[in-house]
Scaffold this motif. Sequence first.
Motif: not given
Length: 389
Positions: A120, A250, A257, A339-340, A342-347
Amino acid sequence: MTKICVDEQELTKKIVQDIEQDEIARSVKKLRQQAVNSSELPQAWLSKTADALENNDWSILSEDFINMDFIGKNGYFLIVAPYQINRKSRPNLALSAIYGKIHSNQEPSIEQLENLIREKFGQLNQPMPINLSFTEIASCGNVKGESGEAFIVPNGWSFPNSVRGPALNNAKEQRRRFLGSSYECIQKVFEYETASLLLGPLEDEINSERYRHVDTQVHEAGHASGLGFDFKDKHHLFQNYSYAGVEEWRADSLGFEFAACTLPAQEAGKLVAVNFCIRFGLDAHRLGGLEKDTDVYASLISLEHLFQNDAIYVTKNGQLALRNLSYPGLLQAVELHRAQALSLTRRELNLKTPTGIFYLYKVDIHPSTQSIFQALVMERCQGIWAKLQ
């Protein structure tokens, strides 16, 4: 042989009792006795525990705790050490003891979850935290049943680098809490069919323990993702309850997920149900409230995302209801969570400095969500929890 085991268990229970009564010298003597004769508990661990108690030096136990050398060959363990909990944003440290037996149900595997994190996010910055489900035999202090923690996080212990050790999930106490006040609370907060759906996995006498265990294991995988819980803790990035609350949300959401990726939708949806029973039946009612408690805030964030995803609504009777009353539907209800997160973790992985977390870890809560949470979740259950507080 059976008599020896029974005698040993009785002696170990008395050690816990001595700790509870602050009879340290007496407990040290019994620990040394056990260290010579024990067939259930690791003798080296018992000896070191006696030394740690006598010298008030908990570093003696650090390596063995991290390596899980405190567990005997049949799963029995005894931990005696100071343990810290937080109530109303205030730390409370107390000498504590927990005696129990580890369960063998450790699925999904750590390797499977670590590979999923790499898939991921492209990297794994810390080893997957290990969650061990156990049955309590005796306890005292801040890990004691009703008054302490049912989920014993590793960084609560006073061992150096204890965060690298396993979390301990008290199955007996979790079940008591679920089938007690939290069960009643879920029935008050949610309309009948939604409450029945959420409580179903916990009423399953055969599989309820497994569902609770897997829920906490995928949650720990969430903490390991991104910069990693260890890194954030080391750099003091949980400076207040709100940052820690976002981290909890988170981890929940990434857990959903990971469950969706490793389990059929029916089973993954049941883990979401277990999580909601924890968050809305137990955590939402912690004493610190919305302005102090990490878990209360995490529960509020979860409700916000359910509303944003149009997965939940308020009935004419003033209860919360899911729009899709099925376990696959419950998994769909947390699509925005996933979705949020995943996005937060990538950021966070792209941050140039760790303190960028303070900017990232802010969640906009709609005023109406907070009002609903306070009135229909917290206040509705005040009478239930007041008798326990």
